[in-house]
Design an enzyme around this catalytic site. Structure first.
Site, short mmCIF file in Angstrom:
data_model
loop_
_atom_site.label_atom_id
_atom_site.label_comp_id
_atom_site.label_asym_id
_atom_site.label_seq_id
_atom_site.Cartn_x
_atom_site.Cartn_y
_atom_site.Cartn_z
N CYS A 79 39.72 54.20 39.74
CA CYS A 79 39.48 52.76 39.79
C CYS A 79 37.98 52.54 39.62
O CYS A 79 37.20 52.93 40.48
CB CYS A 79 39.96 52.19 41.12
SG CYS A 79 39.52 50.45 41.38
N CYS A 134 38.84 44.93 36.24
CA CYS A 134 39.31 46.31 36.23
C CYS A 134 38.27 47.14 35.51
O CYS A 134 38.08 46.99 34.30
CB CYS A 134 40.67 46.41 35.54
SG CYS A 134 41.29 48.09 35.38
#
Length: 288
Positions: free
Chosen positions: A76, A226
Site C-alpha cells: 500500500c 491509492c
C-alpha cells in the site's frame, strides 16, 4: 473485552488505523475480523483498513496491511508513507533513509523532517511487474497485458495490467468524473481473469506531466487515493506512449497530489505527504 492503542493516519485521504505491534498484541487468528470491525464507520473507528507496524528480521520495520473487508494486501503506497512517518517519529528508526518489509518485498523509504516531524515521504517502490504471471492474471504467463479490450455494457474499455506488488487494471478515459467507477470497478475487481482480484484505476491524461486519477480499490471500494495505483498509472501511461520515462509526473488524486517517476534504472519512485489524524484506544470483543 480486548483493547489496543492506535494511531489513525492518512495519505491524501486514504486513511488506515495503524497499530504499533512492537508494543501491542492482537492474536493472528483475530486480525481479519479486527480489521473489519475497526474500519467500520458506524461501529468502529472508520477507515479504509488497518495497518500493523511490526518487528522484522530483514528491515527495521515490517508493514502488514488489511483492507476494510478483512482481506490482507501485499502493499500500500499511501500506507508505506504513513509507516515511514510513524517509524521515524516514534524512534523505531534513527536514519532518514531506511527499509520497510512488506509481503511484496522490501522497499526503501526516505523522509523529509522539519522540527522533528516528517512532512514528506519518498518511497522506492521497486520495479513494476508486467507479465501475466507476475500480476497475476490468467493467460500466457510471460505475456504482458497492454491496452487490451474489455467489453462492459456494450462499450469497449481498453486497459493495461500492472503489478506494483499488488495488481492494477489501468483504464484511460476522457474525463475521470464521468468514469464508471462504481459500476465497472467492482466488475473488473472480481473478474475471473484476476485470481487475486484487482485494483481498478481510471486515468485522464492532462498533458505530458500531469494526470487525473480515480480508483476502485480491491477490498475497499472507492477511496480518496491509492499510492501503488498512482505508480501503476504512470507505468501504464509510459507503456502506452502517453508519457515519458524518467520524468516526474504529477498525479492528481481525489485526496491530493503525488509525484511519481519511473526511472531509467527501472524502479518507480513515489513522493507525497502523510498525516496523523488522531490517537486512541480501541476496545473489541470476538464472539466465540
Amino acid at each position: 473485552m480486548s483493547q489496543f492503542s492506535f494511531t489513525k493516519m492518512h495519505g491524501l485521504g486514504n486513511s488506515y488505523i495503524y497499530v504499533n505491534m512492537f508494543e501491542e498484541q492482537i492474536p493472528e487468528e483475530d486480525l481479519a475480523l479486527v480489521a473489519e470491525k475497526v474500519s467500520n464507520i458506524n461501529t468502529g473507528i472508520g477507515a479504509d483498513g488497518m495497518i500493523l507496524i511490526c518487528p522484522s528480521d530483514v528491515a527495521p520495520v515490517k508493514m502488514r496491511m488489511f483492507n476494510n473487508d478483512g482481506s490482507e494486501g501485499k502493499s500500500c503506497g499511501n500506507g508505506l508513507r504513513c509507516v515511514a512517518k510513524y517509524a521515524y517519529e516514534h524512534k523505531l528508526v534513527e536514519d532518514t533513509v531506511f527499509t520497510i518489509e512488506t509481503l511484496a518485498g522490501i522497499v526503501t523509504a526516505e523522509v523529509t523532517v522539519e522540527e522533528g516531524k516528517v512532512t514528506l515521504a519518498k518511497i522506492d517502490m521497486g520495479a513494476p511487474r508486467l507479465t501475466r504471471a507476475e500480476i497475476p492474471m490468467l493467460g500466457e504467463g510471460e505475456t504482458p497485458f497492454i491496452r487490451e479490450n474489455f467489453l462492459y455494457n456494450n462499450h469497449r474499455y481498453a486497459f493495461t495490467a500492472v503489478s506494483m506488488g499488488n495488481p492494477h487494471a489501468v483504464i484511460f478515459v476522457d474525463d475521470v468524473e464521468q468514469a464508471p467507477l462504481t459500476t465497472l470497478g467492482p466488475v473488473l475487481e472480481t473478474h475471473e481473469m484476476f485470481p487475486e482480484r484487482v485494483n481498478v484505476e481510471f486515468i485522464e491524461i492532462l498533458n505530458e506531466e500531469e494526470m487525473n486519477f480515480r480508483v476502485w480499490e480491491r477490498g475497499s471500494g472507492v477511496t480518496q487515493a491509492c499510492g501503488t495505483g498512482a505508480c501503476a498509472a504512470v507505468v501504464a501511461s509510459i507503456l502506452n506512449g502517453k508519457m515519458e520515462r524518467g520524468k516526474e509526473i504529477t498525479v492528481h488524486l481525489a485526496g491530493g497530489d503525488l509525484m511519481i517517476a519511473w526511472t531509467e534504472e527501472g524502479n518507480v519512485l513515489m513522493k507525497g505527504p502523510a498525516e496523523v489524524i488522531c490517537h486512541g484506544v480501541y476496545e473489541y470483543k470476538i464472539e466465540a
